[in-house]
Structures are given as C-alpha cells and as structure tokens.
Enzyme design. Structure first.
Site, mmCIF file in Angstrom:
data_model
loop_
_atom_site.group_PDB
_atom_site.id
_atom_site.type_symbol
_atom_site.label_atom_id
_atom_site.label_comp_id
_atom_site.label_asym_id
_atom_site.label_seq_id
_atom_site.Cartn_x
_atom_site.Cartn_y
_atom_site.Cartn_z
ATOM 1 N N ARG A 177 0.773 -1.211 -0.146
ATOM 2 C CA ARG A 177 -0.062 -0.161 0.172
ATOM 3 C C ARG A 177 0.888 0.983 0.165
ATOM 4 N NH1 ARG A 177 -3.249 -3.559 3.188
ATOM 5 N NH2 ARG A 177 -1.714 -3.348 4.786
ATOM 6 N N GLU B 253 2.827 -6.575 12.642
ATOM 7 C CA GLU B 253 1.142 -7.139 13.880
ATOM 8 C C GLU B 253 1.574 -8.760 14.403
ATOM 9 O OE1 GLU B 253 -1.603 -4.709 13.877
ATOM 10 O OE2 GLU B 253 -2.543 -4.860 15.265
HETATM 11 P P1 AMP Z 1 3.499 -2.367 11.708
HETATM 12 O O1 AMP Z 1 4.726 -3.699 11.060
HETATM 13 O O2 AMP Z 1 3.365 -2.991 12.662
HETATM 14 O O3 AMP Z 1 3.729 -0.937 12.261
HETATM 15 O O4 AMP Z 1 2.214 -2.608 10.743
HETATM 16 C C1 AMP Z 1 2.744 -2.054 9.987
HETATM 17 C C2 AMP Z 1 1.965 -2.741 8.615
HETATM 18 O O5 AMP Z 1 0.942 -3.810 8.916
HETATM 19 C C3 AMP Z 1 1.480 -2.078 7.666
HETATM 20 O O6 AMP Z 1 2.073 -1.696 5.905
HETATM 21 C C4 AMP Z 1 -0.027 -2.068 8.003
HETATM 22 O O7 AMP Z 1 -0.155 -2.018 6.201
HETATM 23 C C5 AMP Z 1 0.341 -3.692 8.387
HETATM 24 N N1 AMP Z 1 -0.846 -3.154 9.904
HETATM 25 C C6 AMP Z 1 -0.866 -4.200 10.733
HETATM 26 N N2 AMP Z 1 -1.591 -3.481 11.464
HETATM 27 C C7 AMP Z 1 -2.465 -3.477 10.758
HETATM 28 C C8 AMP Z 1 -3.867 -3.177 10.850
HETATM 29 N N3 AMP Z 1 -4.698 -3.217 11.887
HETATM 30 N N4 AMP Z 1 -4.828 -2.765 10.231
HETATM 31 C C9 AMP Z 1 -4.403 -2.817 8.795
HETATM 32 N N5 AMP Z 1 -3.004 -2.871 8.686
HETATM 33 C C10 AMP Z 1 -2.172 -2.863 8.827
#
Ligand code: AMP
Length: 178
Positions: free
Chosen positions: A61, A98
């Site tokens: 994205r 996550e």
């Molecule tokens: P992080 O590395 O935990 O900051 O996760 C960020 C990445 O995971 C981004 O590229 C988001 O597209 C995806 N992502 C993580 N959690 C979510 C969520 N609750 N809703 C949508 N996308 C998420």
C-alpha cells in the site's frame, strides 16, 4: 477534505486477518477520488520545501501512496519490497509485523549517500516495518527527514518508536485501541 472526513472513509474489519486484529482498510479511502487526492496532498504537505530527494514506499500500500506523493514533491520513487521481488542486487532486513514476521529488501544502488528521504506507508502499528525500512535507507547512506502514514495506531506504540529512532512521524489520523 479534512482529515476527519478522510477518517470516515476508512473501513474497519474486525478479526482480519486473524482474531483480535481490527484491520483498518484504506481501500475505501483511496477509491474515493476527492479522498485520495486529499490524502496525497495532506501526506505530502509537511514535506513541501524540505528538499526531499526521493520517496521510499513500502510494499504494497506504500506504493500506491508513495508514487503519488513522489509525483507531488517532484522527486523519484524507490520501492522497498518483500523478499525475492526485486531483480537487481539487494540488501535486506527481517522485521516483525503486528501479525507475523517478514523480510524487506531494497536495491543496493537505489539511494545515493546523503539523499534526503521520505518514507511512506499506509499505517504504523508496532513500527517494525518502518524500523526495517529505515535501516535499509540508512545502510545506503540516506538521510531520513520523516515518515508519512495515513493511519497511526498510537496505543500499539509504533509512532513513538519512530520518533525514538529520530524519524519525525506524520499521520493523518489515529485509531485508539488496536
Ligand atoms: P507494523 O510493522 O506493526 O507497524 O505494521 C505496519 C504494516 O502492517 C503496514 O504496512 C500495514 O499495512 C500493516 N498493518 C498492521 N496492522 C494493521 C491493521 N490493524 N490494519 C491494517 N493494516 C495493518
């Protein structure tokens, strides 16, 4: 459109891709013409007149947003991709999501030392993805002026981590909880 109106265009899908995750789906925002235009403008705005040399977007994205923001800033776009997707020589970083772990890569000649970089993704949760991307940029000698997101999940702590890494974190909106 202001950021509150943009927030109303983000769809929330509970328990996707696994139970307990509230998935913040930005496809409903970026498929809205005025919403997409305002999203790009509002994400780029803090970086006008900052001398950015390139936008680094994170698969997938971050590509949709990063390409448009690069155009808006009049600079080039550099992809950070999942392992095995880039055709030339790469450097890589593993990171935690996550929900799971993964590995990111960048072409080793994609950024020149000293270039001023803006990192773009749709959402920051734990900040693991941002941290991995920032390590790749720094390893190539890039100077990260900031990171831009549509959504911050402040209770998960990623935006705080981003700031602790010395990277100003800009998000258009926040969703409380996870
Ligand atoms: P992080 O590395 O935990 O900051 O996760 C960020 C990445 O995971 C981004 O590229 C988001 O597209 C995806 N992502 C993580 N959690 C979510 C969520 N609750 N809703 C949508 N996308 C998420």
């Amino acid at each position: 459109m202001n950021n509150e109106e943009l927030k109303a265009l983000v769809r929330t899908i509970p328990d996707y891709p696994k139970p307990g995750i509230m998935f913040r789906d930005v496809t409903t925002l970026i498929s809205h013409g005025d919403g997409f235009r305002a999203t790009i403008n509002n994400m780029a705005e803090p970086f006008f007149e900052r001398g950015i040399n390139a936008v680094v977007g994170i698969e997938a994205r971050g590509f949709i947003l990063g390409g448009a923001i690069a155009d808006k800033l009049g600079v080039g776009f550099v992809p950070v991709r999942k392992k095995g997707k880039l055709p030339f020589e790469t450097i890589s970083q593993t990171y935690e999501l996550e929900y799971g772990t993964d590995e990111l890569e960048i072409h080793k000649d994609a950024i020149d030392a000293g270039e001023k970089i803006l990192i773009v993704d749709d959402l920051i949760a734990t900040g693991g993805t941002l941290e991995a991307a920032s390590k790749l940029v720094k390893e190539l000698g890039g100077d990260i002026l900031g990171a831009a997101f549509i959504v911050d999940l402040p209770d998960i702590g990623g935006s705080q981590k981003c700031e602790q890494l010395g990277i100003p974190c800009h998000a258009l909106m926040a969703f409380e909880g996870d």
